[in-house]
Enzyme design. Structure first.
Site, PDB file in Angstrom:
ATOM      1  N   LYS A 159       7.818 -11.714 -28.021  1.00 46.53           N
ATOM      2  CA  LYS A 159       8.257 -13.081 -27.740  1.00 46.53           C
ATOM      3  C   LYS A 159       7.334 -14.096 -28.453  1.00 46.53           C
ATOM      4  O   LYS A 159       6.261 -13.720 -28.964  1.00 46.53           O
ATOM      5  CB  LYS A 159       8.238 -13.296 -26.229  1.00 46.53           C
ATOM      6  N   TYR A 217      19.973 -14.318 -22.150  1.00 46.27           N
ATOM      7  CA  TYR A 217      19.510 -14.480 -20.766  1.00 46.27           C
ATOM      8  C   TYR A 217      20.606 -14.977 -19.812  1.00 46.27           C
ATOM      9  O   TYR A 217      20.292 -15.543 -18.766  1.00 46.27           O
ATOM     10  CB  TYR A 217      18.296 -15.410 -20.743  1.00 46.27           C
ATOM     11  N   PHE A 277      14.021 -20.836 -13.181  1.00 45.04           N
ATOM     12  CA  PHE A 277      13.245 -20.698 -14.420  1.00 45.04           C
ATOM     13  C   PHE A 277      14.121 -20.618 -15.669  1.00 45.04           C
ATOM     14  O   PHE A 277      13.615 -20.530 -16.797  1.00 45.04           O
ATOM     15  CB  PHE A 277      12.324 -19.474 -14.349  1.00 45.04           C
ATOM     16  N   ARG A 297      10.286   0.002 -21.296  1.00 47.29           N
ATOM     17  CA  ARG A 297       9.952  -0.906 -20.183  1.00 47.29           C
ATOM     18  C   ARG A 297       8.722  -0.413 -19.427  1.00 47.29           C
ATOM     19  O   ARG A 297       7.924  -1.204 -18.942  1.00 47.29           O
ATOM     20  CB  ARG A 297      11.169  -1.075 -19.258  1.00 47.29           C
ATOM     21  N   THR A 302       7.412  -7.436 -14.908  1.00 46.31           N
ATOM     22  CA  THR A 302       7.596  -8.809 -15.415  1.00 46.31           C
ATOM     23  C   THR A 302       6.353  -9.668 -15.221  1.00 46.31           C
ATOM     24  O   THR A 302       5.906 -10.361 -16.133  1.00 46.31           O
ATOM     25  CB  THR A 302       8.793  -9.467 -14.686  1.00 46.31           C
ATOM     26  N   ARG A 343       1.959  -5.890 -20.823  1.00 48.12           N
ATOM     27  CA  ARG A 343       1.861  -7.141 -20.070  1.00 48.12           C
ATOM     28  C   ARG A 343       0.552  -7.225 -19.274  1.00 48.12           C
ATOM     29  O   ARG A 343      -0.056  -8.294 -19.187  1.00 48.12           O
ATOM     30  CB  ARG A 343       3.087  -7.293 -19.172  1.00 48.12           C
ATOM     31  N   ASN A 369       4.962 -13.554 -21.047  1.00 48.39           N
ATOM     32  CA  ASN A 369       4.606 -12.144 -20.844  1.00 48.39           C
ATOM     33  C   ASN A 369       4.793 -11.258 -22.087  1.00 48.39           C
ATOM     34  O   ASN A 369       5.028 -10.060 -21.989  1.00 48.39           O
ATOM     35  CB  ASN A 369       5.320 -11.581 -19.613  1.00 48.39           C
ATOM     36  N   HIS A 414       9.808  -8.463 -24.572  1.00 49.66           N
ATOM     37  CA  HIS A 414      11.092  -8.244 -23.893  1.00 49.66           C
ATOM     38  C   HIS A 414      11.543  -6.816 -24.174  1.00 49.66           C
ATOM     39  O   HIS A 414      11.300  -6.294 -25.270  1.00 49.66           O
ATOM     40  CB  HIS A 414      12.165  -9.207 -24.419  1.00 49.66           C
ATOM     41  N   GLU A 454      22.363  -6.763 -26.327  1.00 46.40           N
ATOM     42  CA  GLU A 454      21.239  -7.481 -26.944  1.00 46.40           C
ATOM     43  C   GLU A 454      21.076  -7.109 -28.420  1.00 46.40           C
ATOM     44  O   GLU A 454      20.786  -7.971 -29.252  1.00 46.40           O
ATOM     45  CB  GLU A 454      19.951  -7.204 -26.154  1.00 46.40           C
TER      46      GLU A 454
END
Ligand code: UDP
Ligand code: MG
Length: 161
Positions: free
Chosen positions: A12, A52, A60, A88, A94, A105, A115, A118, A129
């Site tokens: 990100k 998203y 948020f 992940r 998260t 993270r 963070n 993604h 995605e």
């Protein structure tokens, strides 16, 4: 059983600004996932909203859509055995405070709003995605990485079926 999956992973904008592009790619590559798509790009508002969409209406959401457009990201498609859950797992939860030490993270982020990475959360999200960020001809999957060469070698020696 070999469970080949593709997942969309992105460094990100905060990860790019922090100089962590190489570190993030290195971790996934060394783990054994095959990088079959890779690009730096500036996310458009349309892409951010499509990406998203599941979070629309949450407090948020607007900040998230702005954050993902706040600088370039490095998007990639990773392929490998159970790549979706595996990537992940390597990213961690998260909120970096909940993430296990040793995950990306936990190691590099302080707050859930920034963070670093993604990763798709299901087969359906991964497909959706990947299509948001990559055209089919940008996926380069016709080469063998070491993990595949090892499997080929074991197969040739009849050590696995
Ligand atoms: N996010 C946030 N505040 C929250 C929850 C999430 O800013 O309270 C951001 C964060 O960057 C997160 C992204 O929204 O990575 C997507 O949230 P999700 O719950 O899907 O987390 P992820 O799948 O990225 O772990
Ligand atoms: Mg998510």
């Amino acid at each position: 059983m070999f469970d080949l999956e593709r997942t969309f992973v992105a460094v990100k904008p905060d990860g790019v600004k922090r100089g962590l592009i190489g570190e993030v790619i290195r971790r996934f590559e060394e783990k054994g996932y095959k990088v079959i798509g890779l690009k730096m790009l500036k996310v458009t508002r349309e892409q951010a909203q499509a990406h998203y969409g599941e979070h629309e209406g949450k407090p948020f959401y607007e900040r998230l859509v702005k954050y993902i457009q706040s600088g370039p990201i490095v998007g990639m498609v990773l392929e490998g055995h159970q790549a979706i859950a595996g990537a992940r797992h390597m990213m961690g939860k998260t909120d970096p405070l909940d993430a296990d030490m040793g995950t990306i993270r936990a190691d590099y982020a302080l707050v859930k709003e920034y963070n670093i990475v993604h990763g798709s959360d299901s087969v359906e999200s991964a497909e959706r995605e990947i299509n948001i960020y990559f055209r089919p001809e940008e996926i380069c999957d016709n080469w063998s990485n070491m993990a595949e060469l090892v499997i080929e070698c074991l197969r040739a020696n009849e050590q696995i079926i």
